[in-house]
Design an enzyme around this catalytic site. Structure first.
Site, PDB file in Angstrom:
ATOM      1  N   ASP A 121       0.803  -1.220   0.000  1.00  0.00           N
ATOM      2  CA  ASP A 121       0.000   0.000   0.000  1.00  0.00           C
ATOM      3  C   ASP A 121       0.839   1.275   0.000  1.00  0.00           C
ATOM      4  O   ASP A 121       0.360   2.329   0.418  1.00  0.00           O
ATOM      5  CB  ASP A 121      -0.975  -0.001   1.184  1.00  0.00           C
ATOM      6  CG  ASP A 121      -2.166   0.919   0.946  1.00  0.00           C
ATOM      7  OD1 ASP A 121      -2.585   1.060  -0.216  1.00  0.00           O
ATOM      8  OD2 ASP A 121      -2.672   1.502   1.920  1.00  0.00           O
ATOM      9  N   ASP A 159      -4.107  -4.394  -4.962  1.00  0.00           N
ATOM     10  CA  ASP A 159      -3.311  -3.174  -5.200  1.00  0.00           C
ATOM     11  C   ASP A 159      -1.913  -3.419  -5.737  1.00  0.00           C
ATOM     12  O   ASP A 159      -1.284  -2.492  -6.259  1.00  0.00           O
ATOM     13  CB  ASP A 159      -3.161  -2.316  -3.932  1.00  0.00           C
ATOM     14  CG  ASP A 159      -4.462  -1.905  -3.305  1.00  0.00           C
ATOM     15  OD1 ASP A 159      -5.514  -2.085  -3.927  1.00  0.00           O
ATOM     16  OD2 ASP A 159      -4.435  -1.389  -2.169  1.00  0.00           O
ATOM     17  N   ASP A 306     -12.064   1.806   5.587  1.00  0.00           N
ATOM     18  CA  ASP A 306     -10.995   1.965   4.609  1.00  0.00           C
ATOM     19  C   ASP A 306      -9.782   2.666   5.207  1.00  0.00           C
ATOM     20  O   ASP A 306      -8.702   2.628   4.620  1.00  0.00           O
ATOM     21  CB  ASP A 306     -11.485   2.795   3.418  1.00  0.00           C
ATOM     22  CG  ASP A 306     -12.544   2.069   2.605  1.00  0.00           C
ATOM     23  OD1 ASP A 306     -12.386   0.857   2.388  1.00  0.00           O
ATOM     24  OD2 ASP A 306     -13.519   2.720   2.198  1.00  0.00           O
TER      25      ASP A 306
END
Length: 332
Positions: A121, A159, A306
């Protein structure tokens, strides 16, 4: 983009009564038969429902507090199969084995997300991941060993590829990441009944799907069952299906799955982190009407944050008010 990390260390699977017929494998076109009455909408999919998830626990709390109407609404989440995200940086084996044992008793498939890639991330809300390449290889090995010969569907590293394409992950990590993903696919696919879908972001993130092709190929998509789209995002079924079909065509017809956990009202412009007014999407099912689209899945656990934005707690933390809003806004 932040992603939940649902720690299962405290998972105490309660062995449901196996009163239903074995469910079809992912990708089969048959509909679950008479057993579909046992769990309502959830029984239309072959996937296992976690009886100890945060929505189920919240229902029990609200029932004790006299909030019967809210508890009933939250069953729209608790009664559906949702992917489990074993905690990274720790041994995933116990959690994986507990879940697959319960699912196997029911003849169902367990949904998992493998989310522990180094430099995860890009240092954002869900930063972390394995300390280095060797640590990641050990983690994936433990994960795969725990799957054994159970039926499982694994979403591999949300991701990870999209962050290569958008440049968020520094270029010096690209080759290592692609190699690790390639190895992870190979290792997971050694398990005889495990299906693997390598994540490919969402249409609002990498708008030109052609930019994904080369990194996906270098990461071993040829050896995976396909790719996943819309994980933790809100793009509509129509938008994602069109995008997925275009990308599938560029990848020689590779199949894909779509996260529909929170896309019932579509996206909120320029808002991806705990946007208000969202709704649950299409319940998990393998009946999609599109041969290349293997399943609609709830990959993000509805109601988990989130990140610390929009009034939310840390990424992956259960947020009952947001869960209730998703359920209340849904038509199911």
């Amino acid at each position: 983009m932040p992603r939940l990390i649902h720690t299962l260390a405290a998972l105490a699977v309660l062995g449901l009564v196996a009163g239903c017929s074995p469910a079809p494998e992912v990708g089969e076109a048959s509909v679950v038969g008479a057993a579909s009455q046992q769990r309502g909408a959830a029984a239309r999919s072959p996937f296992w429902v976690d009886p100890t998830g945060p929505a189920a626990q919240q229902i029990q709390l609200w029932q004790r507090q006299g909030r019967a109407q809210d508890a009933a609404l939250l069953k729209r989440i608790a009664d559906q199969p949702v992917a489990l995200w074993p905690a990274g940086e720790t041994d995933p084996g116990p959690a994986v084995r507990s879940a697959t044992a319960s699912a196997t008793r029911e003849g169902r498939t367990t949904l998992f997300v493998a989310y522990d890639i180094p430099h995860r991330d890009c240092g954002q809300h869900s930063a972390g991941g394995a300390a280095d390449a060797d640590a990641y290889r050990r983690w994936i090995g433990l994960f795969a060993d725990a799957l054994g010969d159970s039926r499982a569907l694994v979403i591999l590293e949300p991701d990870a590829i999209a962050h290569i394409v958008d440049g968020c992950t520094p270029v010096e990590y690209h080759a290592e990441r692609e190699q690790l993903l390639n190895e992870a696919i190979t290792r997971l696919k050694r398990q005889p009944r495990t299906r693997v879908y390598l994540d490919a972001g969402n249409p609002a993130w990498i708008r030109d799907s052609g930019k994904l092709v080369e990194p996906l190929e270098r990461a071993g998509i040829a050896n995976a069952d396909g790719f996943s789209l819309n994980v933790s995002n809100f793009q509509t079924d129509t938008t994602v299906k069109q995008y997925g079909l275009a990308l599938s065509g560029l990848l020689g017809g590779k199949h894909f799955v779509v996260d529909t956990s929170r896309n019932g009202n579509g996206p909120l412009e320029d808002a991806w982190c705990n946007p208000p007014g969202r709704a649950l999407g299409t319940p998990p099912t393998t009946i999609t009407g599109e041969p290349a689209l293997d399943a609609y899945l709830w990959i993000k656990r509805p109601g988990e944050s989130d990140g610390p934005c929009g009034g939310g707690p840390a990424a992956g933390q259960w947020w009952p008010d947001y869960a209730l809003e998703l359920a209340r806004n849904s038509v199911m």
